[in-house]
Design a protein around this motif. Structure first.
Motif, mmCIF file in Angstrom:
data_model
loop_
_atom_site.group_PDB
_atom_site.id
_atom_site.type_symbol
_atom_site.label_atom_id
_atom_site.label_comp_id
_atom_site.label_asym_id
_atom_site.label_seq_id
_atom_site.Cartn_x
_atom_site.Cartn_y
_atom_site.Cartn_z
ATOM 1 N N TRP A 111 0.965 -1.206 0.022
ATOM 2 C CA TRP A 111 -0.023 -0.030 0.011
ATOM 3 C C TRP A 111 0.981 1.229 0.069
ATOM 4 O O TRP A 111 2.014 1.178 0.634
ATOM 5 C CB TRP A 111 -0.777 0.069 1.529
ATOM 6 N N LEU A 112 0.187 2.413 -0.648
ATOM 7 C CA LEU A 112 1.082 3.758 -0.322
ATOM 8 C C LEU A 112 0.052 4.277 0.496
ATOM 9 O O LEU A 112 -1.198 4.587 0.258
ATOM 10 C CB LEU A 112 1.152 4.202 -1.851
ATOM 11 N N MET A 113 0.570 4.947 1.520
ATOM 12 C CA MET A 113 -0.175 5.748 2.435
ATOM 13 C C MET A 113 0.650 7.106 2.442
ATOM 14 O O MET A 113 1.742 7.349 2.680
ATOM 15 C CB MET A 113 -0.295 5.218 3.839
ATOM 16 N N LYS A 114 -0.281 8.189 2.292
ATOM 17 C CA LYS A 114 0.095 9.595 2.221
ATOM 18 C C LYS A 114 -0.100 10.115 3.731
ATOM 19 O O LYS A 114 -1.138 9.943 4.206
ATOM 20 C CB LYS A 114 -0.618 10.510 1.347
ATOM 21 N N ALA B 112 16.125 6.506 0.637
ATOM 22 C CA ALA B 112 16.382 7.796 -0.138
ATOM 23 C C ALA B 112 15.164 8.181 -0.709
ATOM 24 O O ALA B 112 14.109 7.463 -0.929
ATOM 25 C CB ALA B 112 17.256 7.405 -1.317
ATOM 26 N N TYR B 113 14.952 9.516 -0.804
ATOM 27 C CA TYR B 113 13.859 10.329 -1.201
ATOM 28 C C TYR B 113 13.773 9.938 -2.670
ATOM 29 O O TYR B 113 14.509 9.998 -3.516
ATOM 30 C CB TYR B 113 13.784 11.827 -0.930
ATOM 31 N N LEU B 114 12.104 9.366 -2.893
ATOM 32 C CA LEU B 114 11.973 9.490 -4.499
ATOM 33 C C LEU B 114 10.914 10.313 -4.862
ATOM 34 O O LEU B 114 9.636 10.166 -4.201
ATOM 35 C CB LEU B 114 11.481 7.975 -4.660
ATOM 36 N N SER B 115 11.041 11.241 -5.543
ATOM 37 C CA SER B 115 10.031 12.200 -6.257
ATOM 38 C C SER B 115 9.202 11.356 -7.132
ATOM 39 O O SER B 115 9.171 10.663 -7.457
ATOM 40 C CB SER B 115 10.822 13.456 -6.777
ATOM 41 N N PRO B 116 7.731 12.242 -7.343
ATOM 42 C CA PRO B 116 6.849 11.629 -8.217
ATOM 43 C C PRO B 116 7.733 11.679 -9.626
ATOM 44 O O PRO B 116 7.515 10.818 -10.250
ATOM 45 C CB PRO B 116 6.002 12.674 -8.275
ATOM 46 N N GLY C 213 2.484 3.874 -14.337
ATOM 47 C CA GLY C 213 1.043 3.641 -14.008
ATOM 48 C C GLY C 213 0.714 3.692 -12.647
ATOM 49 O O GLY C 213 -0.584 3.367 -12.296
ATOM 50 N N MET C 214 1.447 3.999 -11.695
ATOM 51 C CA MET C 214 1.213 3.919 -10.225
ATOM 52 C C MET C 214 -0.279 4.695 -10.042
ATOM 53 O O MET C 214 -0.074 6.033 -10.499
ATOM 54 C CB MET C 214 2.307 4.055 -9.279
ATOM 55 N N THR C 215 -0.788 4.602 -9.242
ATOM 56 C CA THR C 215 -2.033 5.283 -8.956
ATOM 57 C C THR C 215 -1.706 6.494 -8.331
ATOM 58 O O THR C 215 -2.400 7.529 -8.875
ATOM 59 C CB THR C 215 -3.090 4.429 -7.823
ATOM 60 N N VAL C 216 -0.645 6.654 -7.485
ATOM 61 C CA VAL C 216 -0.231 7.946 -6.874
ATOM 62 C C VAL C 216 0.219 8.946 -7.719
ATOM 63 O O VAL C 216 0.122 10.242 -7.620
ATOM 64 C CB VAL C 216 0.805 7.834 -5.751
ATOM 65 N N LEU C 217 0.661 8.358 -9.253
ATOM 66 C CA LEU C 217 1.198 9.361 -10.156
ATOM 67 C C LEU C 217 0.356 9.606 -11.277
ATOM 68 O O LEU C 217 0.377 10.513 -11.981
ATOM 69 C CB LEU C 217 2.391 8.595 -10.725
ATOM 70 N N LEU D 75 -6.478 10.335 -3.534
ATOM 71 C CA LEU D 75 -6.482 9.374 -2.188
ATOM 72 C C LEU D 75 -5.378 9.372 -1.262
ATOM 73 O O LEU D 75 -4.231 9.200 -1.790
ATOM 74 C CB LEU D 75 -6.785 7.972 -2.584
ATOM 75 N N SER D 76 -5.679 9.399 -0.153
ATOM 76 C CA SER D 76 -4.466 9.120 0.925
ATOM 77 C C SER D 76 -3.948 7.681 1.137
ATOM 78 O O SER D 76 -2.853 7.513 1.587
ATOM 79 C CB SER D 76 -4.872 9.630 2.457
ATOM 80 N N ILE D 77 -4.583 6.782 0.553
ATOM 81 C CA ILE D 77 -3.866 5.254 0.681
ATOM 82 C C ILE D 77 -4.531 4.828 -0.672
ATOM 83 O O ILE D 77 -5.633 4.618 -1.040
ATOM 84 C CB ILE D 77 -4.912 4.757 1.844
ATOM 85 N N THR D 78 -3.463 4.103 -1.152
ATOM 86 C CA THR D 78 -3.924 3.383 -2.497
ATOM 87 C C THR D 78 -3.197 2.173 -2.590
ATOM 88 O O THR D 78 -2.159 1.739 -2.141
ATOM 89 C CB THR D 78 -3.420 4.159 -3.756
#
Length: 152
Positions: free
Chosen positions: A4-7, A109-113, A124-128, A134-137
């Protein structure tokens, strides 16, 4: 195990906060979107991987890894009139907002969009996707595999 990606806004909860207390399970409070709530309530499991994303900040992006420590929790902020996440329709008998807790796994390490978009297989990641708020994908197995290789 799922991924999961959580913001999180770093002034509320950052990867540094998790790293400072690695044995602590932090309750993921304040989610007020039904789809994100449903991911936590219905799909997340203890041990799932969490990509920890800082949002609403100068440098949004991926900062680390966590894991789901507990599921089936009730978000206590829904009952607190002083909280910005207070929900007057929620009751202790019928809470509206469920959540999970997460525990620190690794600062990365930091990974930017922009950096993520440049990695084959992650475009194709949802966050991109344009307009995604959405805060959770969910993250696909292939996206997670690619990221775990990069972040190892």
């Amino acid at each position: 195990m799922a991924c999961w990606l959580m913001k999180s806004e770093p002034d509320e909860l950052s990867i540094a906060d998790l790293a400072a207390a690695p044995a602590t399970a932090f309750v993921w409070t304040g989610v007020r979107n039904y789809q994100a709530r449903n991911f936590m309530r219905d799909a997340m499991a203890v041990g799932d991987t969490v990509l920890f994303w800082h949002s609403s900040c100068e440098k949004p992006g991926l900062y680390g890894l966590a894991e789901v420590a507990a599921t089936g929790l009730v978000d206590p902020t829904q009952f607190d009139p002083a909280s910005p996440y207070f929900d007057p329709k929620a009751t202790h008998a019928a809470p509206r907002w469920q959540t999970v807790s997460v525990r620190f796994a690794k600062q990365t390490a930091y990974l930017s969009p922009a950096a993520l978009r440049a990695i084959p297989g992650l475009e194709g990641m949802t966050v991109l996707k344009r307009g995604n708020r959405l805060s959770i994908t969910p993250v696909t197995d292939e996206e997670c595999r690619i990221l775990m290789e990069i972040l190892a």
